[in-house]
Design a protein around this motif. Structure first.
Motif, PDB file in Angstrom:
ATOM      1  N   ALA A   1       5.924  13.273 -14.843  1.00  0.00           N
ATOM      2  CA  ALA A   1       6.535  13.377 -16.170  1.00  0.00           C
ATOM      3  C   ALA A   1       8.046  13.577 -16.087  1.00  0.00           C
ATOM      4  N   ASN A   2       8.521  14.418 -15.157  1.00  0.00           N
ATOM      5  CA  ASN A   2       9.963  14.671 -15.092  1.00  0.00           C
ATOM      6  C   ASN A   2      10.774  13.422 -14.770  1.00  0.00           C
TER       7      ASN A   2
ATOM      8  N   SER B   1       4.745  17.317 -13.005  1.00  0.00           N
ATOM      9  CA  SER B   1       6.196  17.361 -12.847  1.00  0.00           C
ATOM     10  C   SER B   1       6.696  16.203 -11.989  1.00  0.00           C
TER      11      SER B   1
ATOM     12  N   SER C   1      10.738  11.288 -17.799  1.00  0.00           N
ATOM     13  CA  SER C   1      11.596  11.857 -18.827  1.00  0.00           C
ATOM     14  C   SER C   1      13.065  11.590 -18.524  1.00  0.00           C
ATOM     15  N   ASP C   2      13.441  11.672 -17.238  1.00  0.00           N
ATOM     16  CA  ASP C   2      14.830  11.373 -16.873  1.00  0.00           C
ATOM     17  C   ASP C   2      15.177   9.921 -17.163  1.00  0.00           C
TER      18      ASP C   2
ATOM     19  N   ARG D   1      18.061  17.827 -19.034  1.00  0.00           N
ATOM     20  CA  ARG D   1      17.002  18.274 -18.123  1.00  0.00           C
ATOM     21  C   ARG D   1      16.903  19.793 -18.108  1.00  0.00           C
ATOM     22  N   ASP D   2      18.072  20.485 -18.149  1.00  0.00           N
ATOM     23  CA  ASP D   2      18.062  21.947 -18.177  1.00  0.00           C
ATOM     24  C   ASP D   2      17.478  22.465 -19.476  1.00  0.00           C
TER      25      ASP D   2
ATOM     26  N   ARG E   1      15.205  21.050 -21.237  1.00  0.00           N
ATOM     27  CA  ARG E   1      13.749  20.826 -21.294  1.00  0.00           C
ATOM     28  C   ARG E   1      13.001  21.995 -20.672  1.00  0.00           C
TER      29      ARG E   1
ATOM     30  N   ARG F   1      21.931  15.955 -16.984  1.00  0.00           N
ATOM     31  CA  ARG F   1      21.575  17.253 -16.415  1.00  0.00           C
ATOM     32  C   ARG F   1      21.397  18.291 -17.511  1.00  0.00           C
TER      33      ARG F   1
ATOM     34  N   SER G   1       4.549  18.384 -23.018  1.00  0.00           N
ATOM     35  CA  SER G   1       4.481  16.941 -22.784  1.00  0.00           C
ATOM     36  C   SER G   1       3.053  16.448 -22.963  1.00  0.00           C
TER      37      SER G   1
ATOM     38  N   LEU H   1       7.762  20.760 -20.257  1.00  0.00           N
ATOM     39  CA  LEU H   1       6.690  20.298 -19.376  1.00  0.00           C
ATOM     40  C   LEU H   1       5.327  20.612 -19.971  1.00  0.00           C
TER      41      LEU H   1
END
Length: 571
Positions: free
Chosen positions: A284-285, A281, A288-289, A38-39, A41, A35, A49, A46
């Motif tokens: 890619a998100n 999103s 990325s995770d 992710r925060d 990033r 987390r 990327s 985004l």
């Protein structure tokens, strides 16, 4: 040998593995770090990327190609030009009809002298709108009346074309004209000519009875139309009506259309970029995770910190490739941890099993130092020799078990006749069973049973089962090997009339290093044979289990009549 109904076999329940179910993340662990990444990033990650940039670029590229194609083909200009030419033609024909309606039948008409028709008065009484110029000529091409759009100045005028554009449309129009001049696809314009002179160029055909429409471009590159149609009396030409549209009418309309198109283009750009960010999103998100979770596992593995389990994000609810990827990664990580735990347990078991003969050897060697009698030393030497053989056998079996997984993957499965293999094994092992006074009976159906697999490895399974049964049998006992087809599977059963398997050992006999043998056979087996057999059978997509043969299924407390091992393989 017992005549127990072999077909009354117990049902086998196959365990299902829930991918990722065992991943319970601590409150301050992998989830917290994931987390935090992710925060950190946020939106900047985004936009930076490469995948997001590619999605936005490709979406905008397709949109720009579409708009450029529309502007280049200029379909709106062609349509507007056609409509304007048609309206001018209709308008000039209506004016001609008004003149023809005033011509008296059978009376000669002279438009120049107003005999029969007063051309200036008729033209002045017409409610003409727009900035088009209208001219009336007699049969000698003499101008007898005219109505100029600039003099009318009514509210329907389109206005000055130079004032109708915007910065965007003017810049775009200039760019198109420049490109057209470079590639030679558009004329640069001609010398300034009055609208009357342009209409006069059509009178030759018009006074011959034809209606003519001609487009033209003035010196500034603006488009206009000239139209001429005859005035008839009883089929004879008595004059002509000519009309010239205001220069730039079509260009101004095209500019307006281009302005609307560009406004829609700008709106489409914003919508496309916004939707691209949403789509990116959504792609890619999650990727990325997944990558961040894998990186956390890599970083923890390479660091000196106490490792914690890597938790792959659960995206299996998504009905797309990312959901499949998440499920596959979770399953792969779960299988990897299971394998690591199995290896750790195997290493612990190996250490425990090796310690026993080593302790016995250490004790025997220590006792040798103080032994006085030869018979004592001889007895200790026998113990040392037995423990060395036991260690050698144990190390060999451990080596075979540790290499089994990799060898099963490397070897190639081929079709072979299962019955032929079992028949050869029965002939080969029957002699050793006979030497012990045990009868080995084969009950094989006629005809071949072809299966795909590793013949040598499956032969190792049945050798282990048969030799294991021989080791538990005594003189006068019997072993039976039989095969039956069951739909898309084949059952191979090895049963004996030995002492059976203790009930508490039925669930343990396939565990590594487990051995339930008489005291006189202690140390003669490593306890890996059945575990290896189970591993080989499951690698072939089959199942194996053990059970006791009882006189009746209703009395489970009765003494067993023997043991039975069942192997099920797919056909």
């Amino acid at each position: 040998m017992s005549n127990v109904d072999i077909h009354s076999l117990k049902s086998v329940r196959e365990a299902s593995i829930a991918l990722g179910e065992d991943f319970v993340a601590p409150k301050e662990g992998v989830d917290t770090e994931l987390r935090a990444r992710r925060d950190r990033r946020g939106l900047s990650a985004l936009t930076s990327s490469p995948l997001v940039r590619k999605i936005i670029t490709f979406n905008l590229l397709g949109l720009m190609i579409l708009v450029a194609g529309l502007l280049y083909l200029n379909t709106s200009r062609d349509s507007l030009a056609f409509q304007r030419a048609a309206s001018l033609l209709t308008e000039v024909e209506l004016i001609a009809d008004v003149f023809e309606a005033q011509v008296p039948a059978g009376t000669p008409v002279n438009l120049a002298t107003a005999d029969g028709v007063n051309a200036p008065k008729t033209l002045a009484e017409l409610d003409l709108r727009g900035q088009s110029d209208v001219f009336v000529f007699d049969p000698s091409a003499v101008l007898v009346a005219q109505s100029l759009g600039a003099e009318r100045g009514n509210s329907a005028a389109l206005g000055n074309p130079a004032d109708g554009g915007t910065f965007i449309t003017d810049m775009l129009a200039g760019a198109w004209r420049g490109i057209a001049r470079v590639i030679g696809g558009a004329p640069a314009g001609a010398d300034t000519v009055s609208s009357q002179d342009l209409v006069r160029q059509l009178l030759g055909q018009t006074l011959a009875g034809q209606t003519v429409v001609v487009p033209a471009i003035d010196a500034s590159g603006q488009t206009f139309f000239t139209v001429a149609t005859p005035i008839l009396q009883n089929g004879a030409v008595i004059g002509a009506i000519g009309m010239a549209s205001a220069a730039g009418e079509i260009d101004q309309l095209v500019k307006s259309e281009r302005e609307n198109l560009l406004q829609m283009f700008l709106i489409a750009i914003f919508v496309s970029v916004g939707l691209s960010f949403v789509l990116a999103s959504a792609i890619a998100n999650p990727l990325s995770d997944l990558a961040a979770a894998a990186e956390i596992g890599r970083d923890k593995s390479s660091s000196k910190r106490a490792p914690s389990r890597v938790r792959i994000p659960d995206l299996t609810a998504r009905p797309d490739e990312i959901g499949r990827l998440s499920g596959a990664l979770r399953g792969m990580v779960g299988a990897l941890y299971d394998r690591i735990e199995a290896n750790e347990q195997f290493a612990a078991d190996v250490a425990h099993e090796i310690k026993n003969p080593l302790a016995s050897l250490r004790s025997a060697v220590g006792t040798m130092r103080v032994a006085k009698r030869d018979d004592q030393r001889e007895r200790l030497l026998e113990v040392i020799e037995h423990d060395v053989q036991r260690l050698d056998r144990l190390v060999s079996d451990i080596s075979n078990a540790s290499r089994l997984d990799s060898e099963l993957v490397k070897e190639t499965e081929e079709p072979f006749d299962l019955l032929n293999m079992l028949s050869n094994l029965s002939d080969y092992l029957g002699q050793s069973a006979s030497d012990k006074g045990v009868e080995l009976v084969s009950d094989l159906p006629p005809g071949p049973i072809m299966i795909d697999g590793l013949e040598g490895r499956l032969a190792q399974v049945f050798v282990n089962l048969i030799t294991n049964a021989v080791s538990f049998c005594e003189e006068g006992d019997a072993i039976r090997v039989w095969v039956r087809r069951r739909d898309n599977r084949v059952l191979i059963v090895v049963e004996d009339t030995g002492p059976g398997i203790p009930d508490q050992a039925l669930s343990k006999v396939f565990k590594r290093f487990y051995s339930e043998r008489p005291e006189q056979q202690f140390g003669n087996n490593s306890g890996l044979g059945l575990a290896i057999s189970k591993q080989i059978v499951e690698a072939h997509g089959g199942v194996i289990w053990a059970e006791n043969i009882r006189p009746t299924d209703a009395d489970v407390t009765s003494d067993p009549l023997g043991a039975r091992f069942v192997v099920g393989l797919p056909i």
